[in-house]
Scaffold this motif. Structure first.
Motif, mmCIF file in Angstrom:
data_model
loop_
_atom_site.group_PDB
_atom_site.id
_atom_site.type_symbol
_atom_site.label_atom_id
_atom_site.label_comp_id
_atom_site.label_asym_id
_atom_site.label_seq_id
_atom_site.Cartn_x
_atom_site.Cartn_y
_atom_site.Cartn_z
ATOM 1 N N TYR A 288 0.839 -1.204 0.000
ATOM 2 C CA TYR A 288 0.000 0.000 0.000
ATOM 3 C C TYR A 288 0.873 1.252 0.000
ATOM 4 O O TYR A 288 0.559 2.241 -0.683
ATOM 5 C CB TYR A 288 -0.933 0.002 1.204
ATOM 6 N N ALA A 289 1.965 1.218 0.763
ATOM 7 C CA ALA A 289 2.864 2.371 0.826
ATOM 8 C C ALA A 289 3.441 2.692 -0.553
ATOM 9 O O ALA A 289 3.569 3.870 -0.932
ATOM 10 C CB ALA A 289 3.982 2.109 1.827
ATOM 11 N N GLU A 290 3.787 1.664 -1.308
ATOM 12 C CA GLU A 290 4.318 1.882 -2.653
ATOM 13 C C GLU A 290 3.275 2.532 -3.564
ATOM 14 O O GLU A 290 3.600 3.399 -4.379
ATOM 15 C CB GLU A 290 4.763 0.551 -3.252
ATOM 16 N N GLN A 291 2.012 2.124 -3.410
ATOM 17 C CA GLN A 291 0.948 2.663 -4.253
ATOM 18 C C GLN A 291 0.640 4.120 -3.941
ATOM 19 O O GLN A 291 0.183 4.868 -4.801
ATOM 20 C CB GLN A 291 -0.335 1.822 -4.091
ATOM 21 N N HIS A 292 0.881 4.524 -2.689
ATOM 22 C CA HIS A 292 0.476 5.867 -2.246
ATOM 23 C C HIS A 292 1.644 6.710 -1.731
ATOM 24 O O HIS A 292 1.414 7.723 -1.066
ATOM 25 C CB HIS A 292 -0.613 5.748 -1.176
ATOM 26 N N LYS A 293 2.861 6.277 -2.053
ATOM 27 C CA LYS A 293 4.067 7.046 -1.711
ATOM 28 C C LYS A 293 4.139 7.376 -0.210
ATOM 29 O O LYS A 293 4.564 8.470 0.183
ATOM 30 C CB LYS A 293 4.139 8.328 -2.549
ATOM 31 N N LEU A 294 3.698 6.438 0.612
ATOM 32 C CA LEU A 294 3.814 6.619 2.059
ATOM 33 C C LEU A 294 5.264 6.391 2.479
ATOM 34 O O LEU A 294 5.954 5.532 1.928
ATOM 35 C CB LEU A 294 2.905 5.632 2.801
ATOM 36 N N LYS A 295 5.700 7.156 3.458
ATOM 37 C CA LYS A 295 7.036 6.972 4.024
ATOM 38 C C LYS A 295 6.909 5.980 5.185
ATOM 39 O O LYS A 295 6.516 6.344 6.286
ATOM 40 C CB LYS A 295 7.601 8.306 4.497
ATOM 41 N N LEU A 296 7.231 4.728 4.902
ATOM 42 C CA LEU A 296 6.990 3.651 5.858
ATOM 43 C C LEU A 296 8.245 3.342 6.667
ATOM 44 O O LEU A 296 9.304 3.050 6.108
ATOM 45 C CB LEU A 296 6.534 2.389 5.112
ATOM 46 N N THR A 297 8.102 3.407 7.993
ATOM 47 C CA THR A 297 9.147 2.946 8.910
ATOM 48 C C THR A 297 8.652 1.676 9.567
ATOM 49 O O THR A 297 7.591 1.672 10.194
ATOM 50 C CB THR A 297 9.446 4.000 10.007
ATOM 51 N N ASP A 298 9.392 0.576 9.396
ATOM 52 C CA ASP A 298 8.962 -0.675 10.023
ATOM 53 C C ASP A 298 9.897 -1.017 11.173
ATOM 54 O O ASP A 298 11.109 -0.820 11.087
ATOM 55 C CB ASP A 298 8.904 -1.815 9.006
ATOM 56 N N VAL A 299 9.300 -1.502 12.247
ATOM 57 C CA VAL A 299 10.036 -1.832 13.465
ATOM 58 C C VAL A 299 9.691 -3.247 13.893
ATOM 59 O O VAL A 299 8.533 -3.548 14.212
ATOM 60 C CB VAL A 299 9.706 -0.856 14.619
ATOM 61 N N LYS A 300 10.690 -4.124 13.870
ATOM 62 C CA LYS A 300 10.482 -5.521 14.269
ATOM 63 C C LYS A 300 10.701 -5.677 15.766
ATOM 64 O O LYS A 300 11.685 -5.177 16.320
ATOM 65 C CB LYS A 300 11.427 -6.442 13.502
ATOM 66 N N ILE A 301 9.782 -6.369 16.439
ATOM 67 C CA ILE A 301 9.901 -6.654 17.866
ATOM 68 C C ILE A 301 9.784 -8.160 18.074
ATOM 69 O O ILE A 301 9.427 -8.888 17.146
ATOM 70 C CB ILE A 301 8.826 -5.916 18.689
ATOM 71 N N THR A 302 10.077 -8.630 19.271
ATOM 72 C CA THR A 302 9.921 -10.053 19.580
ATOM 73 C C THR A 302 8.579 -10.282 20.258
ATOM 74 O O THR A 302 7.954 -9.343 20.771
ATOM 75 C CB THR A 302 11.046 -10.556 20.492
ATOM 76 N N SER A 303 8.164 -11.521 20.301
ATOM 77 C CA SER A 303 6.867 -11.843 20.905
ATOM 78 C C SER A 303 6.862 -11.607 22.412
ATOM 79 O O SER A 303 5.791 -11.525 23.023
ATOM 80 C CB SER A 303 6.493 -13.298 20.614
ATOM 81 N N THR A 304 8.046 -11.465 23.020
ATOM 82 C CA THR A 304 8.126 -11.257 24.467
ATOM 83 C C THR A 304 8.234 -9.791 24.848
ATOM 84 O O THR A 304 8.194 -9.454 26.032
ATOM 85 C CB THR A 304 9.330 -12.016 25.052
ATOM 86 N N ASP A 305 8.374 -8.895 23.886
ATOM 87 C CA ASP A 305 8.411 -7.459 24.196
ATOM 88 C C ASP A 305 7.045 -7.016 24.707
ATOM 89 O O ASP A 305 6.020 -7.310 24.089
ATOM 90 C CB ASP A 305 8.783 -6.649 22.945
ATOM 91 N N THR A 306 7.044 -6.290 25.812
ATOM 92 C CA THR A 306 5.767 -5.874 26.402
ATOM 93 C C THR A 306 5.600 -4.365 26.490
ATOM 94 O O THR A 306 4.474 -3.873 26.525
ATOM 95 C CB THR A 306 5.597 -6.457 27.816
#
Length: 419
Positions: free
Chosen positions: A206-224
């Motif tokens: 979707y970001a590519e289609q609408h030129k959104l500036k996407l920041t992705d942040v990966k977390i672990t399943s144990t992060d609370t």
């Protein structure tokens, strides 16, 4: 907890833990002809069809999975009261893997030889651990996991759309509501693994289609505590936060969104919200949250949803309901359609169920879930979703704010294994 579910969970606790998952038959099935002229195989007798449920009754998605299981039970009860399928009653064999792949690998070889198929198998990690076994054993399986990556397995029958498509539809909704514009900055927080990666796949498209500036942040399943993550996204000037997370992580992100004064819309994939958040420290921070899913909220006003809610209350289950209840019932209705088609084909073997699934272009669930088509290999069976928002006053904890719809971008998106 009561009845068959409680007994099955108790059974799971005493099962030996020395067995490892393996293909029990290498894909071969000993089929026989029944007295009524049908081909039958694993999990089918002259009087009974046994389906498996591998649920998360004690892990991070226990509220959703338990509700789905109760929906499965309500469906089986209604089906059997109406005479069953092909002159046979449906029985559910239920075990709890606690969202632990090792536990699931132990339970699978004990349950698989008893069942015709799996009406529920919860969790992306569990599907990753058992996917090869499911294919080798040719056992049609409905995962309570909606990753489009699963669609490379021909025996996977996803009821609903997939995480990537959910995210595309949800972003389109935010756009149409004026909450997001082309070129905006957005942040996507996602849990490490197939679940998170598949949601991110949709937001990237979707970001590519609408030129959104996407920041992705990966977390672990144990992060609370996601305060620092949300603080970082605030520094990026995001106009929306996207979540493919566990419910507790969703609550943390929502609370930080409010506490930091960011107050942007927060879009979450369907497993990422749990009504228990209404009783958490995040309770007063949920007004910016939007949940996307192909199944109706428990409180939906459509006739079938009201019927299921009444059945749930009458059954006396102690747990508070959520959207998993109508979803679990809808999955059962889809399985009923497939079973009846297999019966018409005179083939209640695993091969017969697989063939019937591939021939299914629609299943009447009373709009509990979007219309489904399983005939296109590798493609999500629907691309429609509801959009819901948390509502503590509504039964089930959510209300829908957008009826079923399909975004234009969802129509053009090609899933990873789509042919």
């Amino acid at each position: 907890m009561k009845g068959p579910l409680a007994r099955a969970l108790a059974m799971a606790l005493v099962m030996p833990l020395a067995i490892t998952a393996c293909s029990t038959k290498g894909g071969a099935e000993a089929n026989t002809s029944s007295a009524d002229g049908l081909q039958t195989g694993v999990g089918v007798t002259d009087k009974q069809i046994t389906l498996g449920v591998m649920a998360d009754q004690s892990g991070p998605f226990k509220s959703l999975s338990t509700a789905i299981t109760y929906g499965n039970e309500l469906w089986a009860k209604d089906l059997n009261a109406a005479g069953g399928v092909c002159g046979r009653q449906v029985k559910l064999e239920i075990v709890d893997h606690g969202y632990k792949a090792d536990t699931a690998k132990t339970l699978y070889p004990q349950l698989e030889p008893k069942v015709l198929g799996f009406v529920q198998l919860t969790g992306s990690p569990i599907m990753a651990a058992l996917g090869k076994n499911i294919q080798a054993d040719k056992v049609t399986t409905t995962p309570a996991s909606w990753s489009s990556e699963l669609l490379n397995n021909p025996y996977v029958m996803i009821v609903g759309t997939t995480y990537d498509v959910e995210m595309i539809d949800g972003l389109s909704y935010l756009h149409e509501q004026g909450l997001l514009a082309d070129g905006d900055a957005v942040g996507h927080i996602y849990v490490d693994g197939e679940y998170g990666a598949n949601g991110l796949r949709g937001s990237k498209y979707y970001a590519e289609q609408h030129k959104l500036k996407l920041t992705d942040v990966k977390i672990t399943s144990t992060d609370t505590d996601l305060t620092n993550v949300v603080t970082g996204l605030k520094g990026k000037g995001v106009k929306a936060i996207l979540l493919t997370t566990t419910p507790k992580q969703t609550g943390s992100a929502a609370a930080a969104n409010k506490a930091l004064g960011l107050n942007v819309p927060v879009l979450v994939n369907n497993p990422g919200f749990d009504p228990v958040l209404h009783k958490s420290p995040a309770a007063n921070a949920l007004n910016k949250l939007y949940v996307v899913a192909s199944t109706v909220p428990y409180s939906a006003g459509i006739p079938k949803a009201r019927e299921i809610a009444q059945k749930y209350q009458a059954a006396g289950y102690k747990e508070a309901p959520n959207a998993g209840v109508p979803y679990g019932y809808a999955v059962g209705e889809v399985w009923g359609t497939v079973l009846r088609k297999a019966c018409d084909n005179k083939d209640l073997t695993r091969d017969g169920i697989h063939k019937a699934m591939q021939e299914t272009t629609s299943a009447d669930t009373g709009d509990l879930v979007a219309a489904l088509d399983f005939t296109k290999a590798g493609a999500p069976p629907t691309r429609q979703v509801y959009v819901a928002q948390p509502d503590a006053s509504a039964a089930g904890g959510t209300k829908y704010v957008q009826p079923l719809f399909e975004a234009d971008q969802a129509k053009t998106y090609k899933a990873p294994h789509e042919q």
